[in-house]
Motif scaffolding. Sequence first.
Motif, PDB file in Angstrom:
ATOM      1  N   VAL A   1       0.865  -1.179   0.000  1.00  0.00           N
ATOM      2  CA  VAL A   1       0.000   0.000   0.000  1.00  0.00           C
ATOM      3  C   VAL A   1       0.899   1.226   0.000  1.00  0.00           C
ATOM      4  O   VAL A   1       1.774   1.348   0.856  1.00  0.00           O
ATOM      5  CB  VAL A   1      -0.924   0.033   1.245  1.00  0.00           C
ATOM      6  N   SER A   2       0.713   2.096  -0.981  1.00  0.00           N
ATOM      7  CA  SER A   2       1.472   3.344  -1.000  1.00  0.00           C
ATOM      8  C   SER A   2       0.480   4.477  -1.176  1.00  0.00           C
ATOM      9  O   SER A   2      -0.668   4.250  -1.576  1.00  0.00           O
ATOM     10  CB  SER A   2       2.493   3.338  -2.135  1.00  0.00           C
TER      11      SER A   2
ATOM     12  N   SER B   1      -0.020   2.481  14.136  1.00  0.00           N
ATOM     13  CA  SER B   1      -1.079   1.482  14.295  1.00  0.00           C
ATOM     14  C   SER B   1      -1.680   1.108  12.942  1.00  0.00           C
ATOM     15  O   SER B   1      -2.059  -0.044  12.719  1.00  0.00           O
ATOM     16  CB  SER B   1      -2.155   1.960  15.274  1.00  0.00           C
ATOM     17  N   TYR B   2      -1.747   2.071  12.025  1.00  0.00           N
ATOM     18  CA  TYR B   2      -2.248   1.753  10.680  1.00  0.00           C
ATOM     19  C   TYR B   2      -1.274   0.835   9.965  1.00  0.00           C
ATOM     20  O   TYR B   2      -1.664  -0.129   9.302  1.00  0.00           O
ATOM     21  CB  TYR B   2      -2.477   3.040   9.886  1.00  0.00           C
TER      22      TYR B   2
ATOM     23  N   HIS C   1      -1.642  -2.552  11.274  1.00  0.00           N
ATOM     24  CA  HIS C   1      -2.873  -3.123  10.712  1.00  0.00           C
ATOM     25  C   HIS C   1      -2.631  -3.630   9.292  1.00  0.00           C
ATOM     26  O   HIS C   1      -3.040  -4.744   8.920  1.00  0.00           O
ATOM     27  CB  HIS C   1      -3.971  -2.069  10.730  1.00  0.00           C
ATOM     28  N   LEU C   2      -1.930  -2.831   8.497  1.00  0.00           N
ATOM     29  CA  LEU C   2      -1.650  -3.236   7.119  1.00  0.00           C
ATOM     30  C   LEU C   2      -0.762  -4.471   7.078  1.00  0.00           C
ATOM     31  O   LEU C   2      -0.890  -5.311   6.171  1.00  0.00           O
ATOM     32  CB  LEU C   2      -0.964  -2.104   6.355  1.00  0.00           C
TER      33      LEU C   2
ATOM     34  N   VAL D   1      -3.176  -7.286   7.197  1.00  0.00           N
ATOM     35  CA  VAL D   1      -3.977  -7.424   5.968  1.00  0.00           C
ATOM     36  C   VAL D   1      -3.117  -7.875   4.798  1.00  0.00           C
ATOM     37  O   VAL D   1      -3.477  -8.793   4.052  1.00  0.00           O
ATOM     38  CB  VAL D   1      -4.652  -6.076   5.622  1.00  0.00           C
ATOM     39  N   LEU D   2      -1.977  -7.224   4.622  1.00  0.00           N
ATOM     40  CA  LEU D   2      -1.141  -7.531   3.457  1.00  0.00           C
ATOM     41  C   LEU D   2      -0.464  -8.886   3.591  1.00  0.00           C
ATOM     42  O   LEU D   2      -0.165  -9.541   2.579  1.00  0.00           O
ATOM     43  CB  LEU D   2      -0.116  -6.414   3.225  1.00  0.00           C
TER      44      LEU D   2
ATOM     45  N   GLU E   1      -1.918 -11.508   4.898  1.00  0.00           N
ATOM     46  CA  GLU E   1      -2.954 -12.417   4.396  1.00  0.00           C
ATOM     47  C   GLU E   1      -3.003 -12.395   2.875  1.00  0.00           C
ATOM     48  O   GLU E   1      -3.062 -13.449   2.220  1.00  0.00           O
ATOM     49  CB  GLU E   1      -4.325 -12.002   4.932  1.00  0.00           C
ATOM     50  N   ARG E   2      -3.027 -11.201   2.334  1.00  0.00           N
ATOM     51  CA  ARG E   2      -3.165 -11.093   0.873  1.00  0.00           C
ATOM     52  C   ARG E   2      -1.976 -11.716   0.156  1.00  0.00           C
ATOM     53  O   ARG E   2      -2.140 -12.440  -0.827  1.00  0.00           O
ATOM     54  CB  ARG E   2      -3.310  -9.624   0.457  1.00  0.00           C
TER      55      ARG E   2
ATOM     56  N   ARG F   1     -10.784  -3.046   4.534  1.00  0.00           N
ATOM     57  CA  ARG F   1      -9.650  -3.469   5.346  1.00  0.00           C
ATOM     58  C   ARG F   1      -8.535  -2.432   5.355  1.00  0.00           C
ATOM     59  O   ARG F   1      -8.055  -2.033   6.398  1.00  0.00           O
ATOM     60  CB  ARG F   1      -9.131  -4.823   4.861  1.00  0.00           C
TER      61      ARG F   1
ATOM     62  N   GLU G   1      -8.180   2.309   1.986  1.00  0.00           N
ATOM     63  CA  GLU G   1      -7.826   3.095   0.800  1.00  0.00           C
ATOM     64  C   GLU G   1      -9.094   3.621   0.146  1.00  0.00           C
ATOM     65  O   GLU G   1     -10.145   2.985   0.207  1.00  0.00           O
ATOM     66  CB  GLU G   1      -7.046   2.240  -0.201  1.00  0.00           C
TER      67      GLU G   1
ATOM     68  N   SER H   1      -4.749   6.232   6.258  1.00  0.00           N
ATOM     69  CA  SER H   1      -4.351   6.082   7.652  1.00  0.00           C
ATOM     70  C   SER H   1      -5.329   6.810   8.568  1.00  0.00           C
ATOM     71  O   SER H   1      -5.767   6.270   9.588  1.00  0.00           O
ATOM     72  CB  SER H   1      -2.930   6.626   7.840  1.00  0.00           C
TER      73      SER H   1
ATOM     74  N   PHE I   1      -8.615   5.016   8.673  1.00  0.00           N
ATOM     75  CA  PHE I   1      -8.481   3.836   9.530  1.00  0.00           C
ATOM     76  C   PHE I   1      -8.610   4.232  10.990  1.00  0.00           C
ATOM     77  O   PHE I   1      -9.347   3.604  11.762  1.00  0.00           O
ATOM     78  CB  PHE I   1      -7.140   3.164   9.261  1.00  0.00           C
ATOM     79  N   GLU I   2      -7.899   5.292  11.385  1.00  0.00           N
ATOM     80  CA  GLU I   2      -7.947   5.712  12.789  1.00  0.00           C
ATOM     81  C   GLU I   2      -9.352   6.167  13.175  1.00  0.00           C
ATOM     82  O   GLU I   2      -9.810   5.900  14.296  1.00  0.00           O
ATOM     83  CB  GLU I   2      -6.918   6.815  13.060  1.00  0.00           C
TER      84      GLU I   2
END
Lengths: 199, 294, 788
Positions: free
Chosen positions: B186-187, B267-268, B271-272, B275-276, B278-279, C653, C656, C776, C779-780
Amino acid sequence: MADTGLANTRSANSGPTYSGPVNSGPANAERAQARSARDQLFDVRLVVNGIVHTVIVPARRLLSDCLRHDLRLTGTHVGCEHGVCGACTVLVDGVATRSCLMLTVSADNAEITTVEGLTEPDGTLSPVQQAFTDCHGLQCGFCTPGFLTTITAALAENPEPSHDEAREIIGGNLCRCTGYQNIVKAVLRAAELKRRRSS
Amino acid sequence: MKPSSFGYSRPESVAEAVQVLASIGPDGKVLAGGQSLVPLLNMRLAAPTHLVDINRLSELAFISVADGQVTVGATARHADVLRDPVAATAQPLLRKALTLVAHPVIRNRGTTVGSIVHADPSGEMTAVLALLGGSVRLASTSGQRCVPAEEFFLGPLESDVRPDELATEASFPVLPPSAGCAFAEVSRRQGDYAICGVAALIELDTEGIVTRARAAYLSVSGTPLVLDLTAACGDVGGDLIEADFAEAGRLAMSQVRPTDDIHATASYRRHLVGVLTERALHEAHQQARERAGG
Amino acid sequence: MFGEPIARLEDDRLLRGHGAYLDDLGHDALAAAFVRSPHAHARIVDIDVSGALDVDGLIAIYTYEDLPGRVAEPLPLLIPHPSLTHPRTGFPLAADEVNYMGEPVVMVIAADRYLAEDAAEAIIVDYEPLPAVVGVEAARDGEHLVHADVPGNVAAELTQSNGDAVAAIAAAPHVLELDLTIERSASSPLEGRGVLARWDTESKRLRIWSSTQTSTGVRAAVAAKLDLALADVDVITPDVGGGFGVKIMHPWPEEVLVPWAVKLLGRPVKFTEDRAEHFISSAHERGQRHRVRVGFDDDGRVLGLDVRFWHDNGAYIPYGLIVPIITSTQLLGPYKPGAYRVEFTSLYTNTVIVTPYRGAGRPQGAFVMERTMDAIAAALGLDRTLVRERNFITPEEMPYDHGLIFQDGRPLIYDSGDYPASLAKIKALVGWDSFPAVQAEAREHGRNLGIGLACYVEGTGVGPYEGAHVVVETSGKVKVATGLTSQGQGHQTVFAQIVADELGVPIGDIEVTTGDTRAFAYAVGTFASRAAVMSGSAIALAARTARAKAIRIAAAALEASPDDMEIVDGVVRVKGDPASAIGIGTVAVLSNPLRYAFDEAAKAATQFAGGDIDKPPVAAGEAPGLEGREFFSPIRSTFASGMHAVIVETDPRTAEIKILRYCVVHDCGTLINPRIVEGQIHGGVAQGVGGALYERMAYDEYGQLQNASFMDFLMPYVSEAPDGIEIDHLETPSPLNPLGIKGAGEAGVIPGAAVFASAIEDAEGFPITAMPISPSELFELRQLHRRG
């Protein structure tokens, strides 16, 4: 570039009003002070838009500055000098390259094509150039040369891009005026014009 | 933004290059693609006293597949590696990762070895080298040495390359027959450095059970972080969905120490990672099943 | 030609690489570079230039101590206002104190930019850092001051009202309070600022080129600072690589210092800023915090609206209160609240100055009003478009007087517009009514879709005036000059389209010059979406004057009645009698009675060639030449409007945010060139996307700008722009100018933050009150709302 020496300005000759103990300056100031020699100069041969040039430049002279100021080909523009905006893109041996991230000395003996070299020999606009005006793909025109060279090289490799491929082709160039909508159209139009001209 | 002055050499051979490097002292720098270095020079964030331009070392412009390795020479451009069909077949992760590196024009000039030496913890190719357990060959006037990935990255933007050494090639183990790989990231904008990225590798046994699951992470640590997630992938064979890798994701999340910056919170990022993971594991698993023929 | 989407006349030259932008000029000029403050707030203790003195090619170094007379005074306060009680502007080079990271402290002149940067790097400035005030909250707290003599960091406080909003809210059946924030962003054109100057020692005249949006503004300011007569200063605008508002600010320190140095040195000097400098020493905009109280009835009608906001104006306030005044007034959009009160405080912070960026306070106003409308709809369980409709000013109510003063100092009176019709169009275009079903189905497949809508009204064509000069040359070519400037809007083309129609000449024979004080010296500038309205109208009037004269002269020569004449394809002729015709170039010859014929064509105008001997060769009240020179000065601004709708998808998830569709309904009155207008909308929309989802100036608590590069200030690439923008037009002509035009330049960006907030809220189900928003941040927020 004539060295006129210091002009008769108070600051340069007598120093500013502020004086007194000098705190240790930042590291880069000390480094700059350590250099008193002129930049070493290098002979560089460039073939630009088919014409051979020899320039004599310091190693640090960026290709973008050499093209613009030593060769007076000001069509290549400088938007950021960190490789992100793409306005400076030229073709080096046919490969789209950021001229702001290339040293002139590295380009020794390279064949370079700038926006000025995209025009046909008889003066007609190239398919990519023509497509941009057909599609209103430029407004201020500052980013445009970087798009033109990038798209020219991309179409040489992929002459029939899809809509999504057209977006990928221009994916690394910034434009602040057009919102890209008409530039995408221009890519597809350029492909069409190329097809027509070659048939 | 113009660079400060530097000396400049453009050697015609590796032997000449290492001689120059030996002579210029610790503030010299190798110039390959320049896509990472020249911005730093232009911004005067780096001011080496001497540049050694290796772009004429055509002997290093190779991409070869032999002895279970894809080996990329120091002057091979990202674009060349990306295009190379033999390399892509032997190790699909190279192409998957390179597609995410910056933009095509940057890839035209930037070199894969150069980006590995640059050791950016947000760099895709550093994660790939670390994940696959590759290595980098270094040459100097004292000879050559080969540094495995786990010893190569010392810190953010810091690699084990000594000032008098030239990295001549990087090697990536090929993908085994019953294995698959993937890259998920994710960027903020397309082509930007990843906020979080995961390179994943899955190997299956003859029953289709996961025998090895490894992942390498971008942008969540100072050096590429490689985790063994095999235990968390369970003993189930057959077709799996993303959610089947949730435990692996949670394990990864517990292992990372991301930080806040202007683009994303810690924290984001954490979280990623979940998720990533798993992906990426799921996609790698799919490929492994295809390659294993079941 | 008027109304035709013709290809642009500018393109050929630019596509060939023959543009002439500022840095393309002055190859013989010396280069300027600056030492800029690395601190947000500091006292200057000492400047040691000794290390720079042995840099090869160094010409001169200047600090504040070297500045004479007016140059050493603060830069001008461009737009004073009675409520701007504590105006502070900077010095061209910092004197005792620096107030933002990037403030210029020392100017270096050298043989080229590389050497100038070497010298600048070797200069050591000793600073004593002071506490930095960053952000509205810190400024408001007033614990630390940016300027020691400005209490509470308050530059200005201004209240405007129409009716008694406080009472209306107190009496209203429903009341809501909202806190809404927009973060700082910037114009960020691809070409930064630049100025080149030459001093002619023989004629004692100064010639300046600047990448500016106002050649006349720069001229007046520099002439004043350098004690020169206006007549001795020329300012020429070269090709400009985008402005978007930032280049209306003037004079920059560099625009004063470079001409001053040029006069001193007797050699041309050029300053081209680099990207890092643009981030830290030009101007930013958008940062505001708002608190809204709204009282409404069961139908969602707004009975009272009370808005209190705080505007971050940066370290100095040279452009005055224009941005917050625009927010205050344009916030009303297409609505008629029962009563309205708006109060703002403009605060100093130790950051880059704030001057208009495309939209200029309107995006903030639209965000506040549109979030309020959505909140009312949510509170009442009503459709968001229904609430808006119930609050619209209707076409029958035009002209509509809001009882406030606009940014031009004149009453805020909407002249025309049809908001109900626009709403119907945008709803049809985006499929508003059928979207709930689309959204529900997507939800079943685990996808979050949301739709947003935002309306705006934009005051355009702001005065005081613009002028134009149309000259028909003896060759038949037509030269058109107007004083305002161009940054890619296609002025060469649209102005030529106007003249082609008004004068009846082929468009290829028309050449337009903008932004050159030598060609036209009375002008204001290009900003506030005013060029087509102001210069377009002036050009039309000037062309009509020239046309009337051409017909008069030709009619006399052909012994016909002026009423029977027409001009077609550059030929003045009697209608229905093509043989009775004179080329307009020949008419130009005839318009200037000569004693001496300088070529064949000129013989026709000499004294023995004919003419009425009972009348003077040049009639009373006339002048020689076939020209028109007219000014346009409207009574007030004319109001364009529009509505945007966007459908987004948020990843459940990763958070984005993806744009699925972007729709625009746009009313800018009559269109000179529809393709150029659409291009302006496209560009504005992309900047709106940037402002909603990507762009933010990230200052830390020390006033350090952490993302002063294109790597970390995230302007959209094509991948972030919508893949296709669907546009529908409405045209409610303006009654305030001869062409019925309204401005179009800023429209695309104004509702950006508002429309995305609306859509994301619809997708997520919780309020979005601060923009921009990143994955981000989304998400928060999700975490917050799940917990709470």
